[in-house]
Write a protein that holds these residues in place. Sequence first.
Motif, PDB file in Angstrom:
ATOM      1  N   GLN A 180      48.395  47.334  -0.715  1.00 23.84           N
ATOM      2  CA  GLN A 180      48.066  47.167  -2.200  1.00 23.84           C
ATOM      3  C   GLN A 180      46.527  47.617  -1.991  1.00 23.84           C
ATOM      4  O   GLN A 180      45.192  48.072  -2.744  1.00 23.84           O
ATOM      5  CB  GLN A 180      48.035  46.111  -1.955  1.00 23.84           C
ATOM      6  N   VAL A 181      45.508  46.956  -0.603  1.00 19.40           N
ATOM      7  CA  VAL A 181      44.137  47.058  -0.459  1.00 19.40           C
ATOM      8  C   VAL A 181      43.585  48.812   0.380  1.00 19.40           C
ATOM      9  O   VAL A 181      42.687  48.837  -0.643  1.00 19.40           O
ATOM     10  CB  VAL A 181      44.240  46.775   1.537  1.00 19.40           C
ATOM     11  N   MET A 228      49.398  40.078   7.567  1.00 22.18           N
ATOM     12  CA  MET A 228      49.496  41.077   6.026  1.00 22.18           C
ATOM     13  C   MET A 228      50.678  41.645   6.045  1.00 22.18           C
ATOM     14  O   MET A 228      50.965  42.713   6.949  1.00 22.18           O
ATOM     15  CB  MET A 228      48.722  41.393   5.978  1.00 22.18           C
ATOM     16  N   LYS A 229      51.299  41.630   4.749  1.00 19.30           N
ATOM     17  CA  LYS A 229      52.908  42.252   5.179  1.00 19.30           C
ATOM     18  C   LYS A 229      52.299  43.588   4.235  1.00 19.30           C
ATOM     19  O   LYS A 229      51.385  43.898   3.652  1.00 19.30           O
ATOM     20  CB  LYS A 229      53.422  41.740   3.439  1.00 19.30           C
ATOM     21  N   VAL A 244      53.109  45.827   2.037  1.00 23.56           N
ATOM     22  CA  VAL A 244      53.347  45.990   0.212  1.00 23.56           C
ATOM     23  C   VAL A 244      51.242  45.022   0.350  1.00 23.56           C
ATOM     24  O   VAL A 244      51.047  46.544  -0.206  1.00 23.56           O
ATOM     25  CB  VAL A 244      53.901  44.406  -0.092  1.00 23.56           C
ATOM     26  N   GLU A 245      51.180  44.411   1.004  1.00 28.14           N
ATOM     27  CA  GLU A 245      50.172  43.730   0.974  1.00 28.14           C
ATOM     28  C   GLU A 245      48.933  44.903   1.450  1.00 28.14           C
ATOM     29  O   GLU A 245      47.956  45.337   0.654  1.00 28.14           O
ATOM     30  CB  GLU A 245      49.374  42.174   1.199  1.00 28.14           C
ATOM     31  N   LYS A 246      49.473  45.561   2.337  1.00 27.85           N
ATOM     32  CA  LYS A 246      48.252  46.698   3.289  1.00 27.85           C
ATOM     33  C   LYS A 246      48.811  47.821   1.720  1.00 27.85           C
ATOM     34  O   LYS A 246      47.630  47.926   1.998  1.00 27.85           O
ATOM     35  CB  LYS A 246      48.707  46.812   4.263  1.00 27.85           C
TER      36      LYS A 246
END
Length: 180
Positions: free
Chosen positions: A8-9, A1-2, A4-6
């Motif tokens: 967002q989560v 998981m990148k 940016v994705e982290k």
Amino acid sequence: MKRVEKLQVIEGLVEKLSTFGCFYVIDAMGLTVEQVNKFRKSCVVHNLVYQVAKNTLIQHALEQSGARDEEYATFFSKVLKGFSGILFTSEAGSAPAKMLKNFLAAEKLNLPILKGASIYGDLFIGVECLDRLSTLKSKDELVGDIMALLKTPMSNVMASLQSGEKRLMGAVETLSNAFV
């Protein structure tokens, strides 16, 4: 998981933590796909939001939401281990516990397991809290109980006054008939 994705989560979790007053952390590891689908459907039926997230992301979201005291340190170390899913509710704090108990009974399973819960800031850690959490009353039920408690003494006073009024009227009537 990148990264940016982290982020967002974490943002999504922070938003849910601020929107919903209660959350439960559960461990559903070991459920089959069919059982997970039944569990998710049960969540939807009971107006619960279920999300699976990594423990570090949950911890970061809680910290951003203001959970930094010693109580949460225990919560982080004991609850945020292994597989974690979060149940969010804006209704009664007991709704997820009742749904979990019903699901476990209906499916004859030992999973999912309650790891911990936060009910309007009060923390509950461990599966042994499930029974206690399932009997919590909602805010409306508590207000109703308080109103009933406040109403009872007044009802007793009114009943006494009304019954005494009839006795007093009967005594006055008897006395007036005796002197006529």
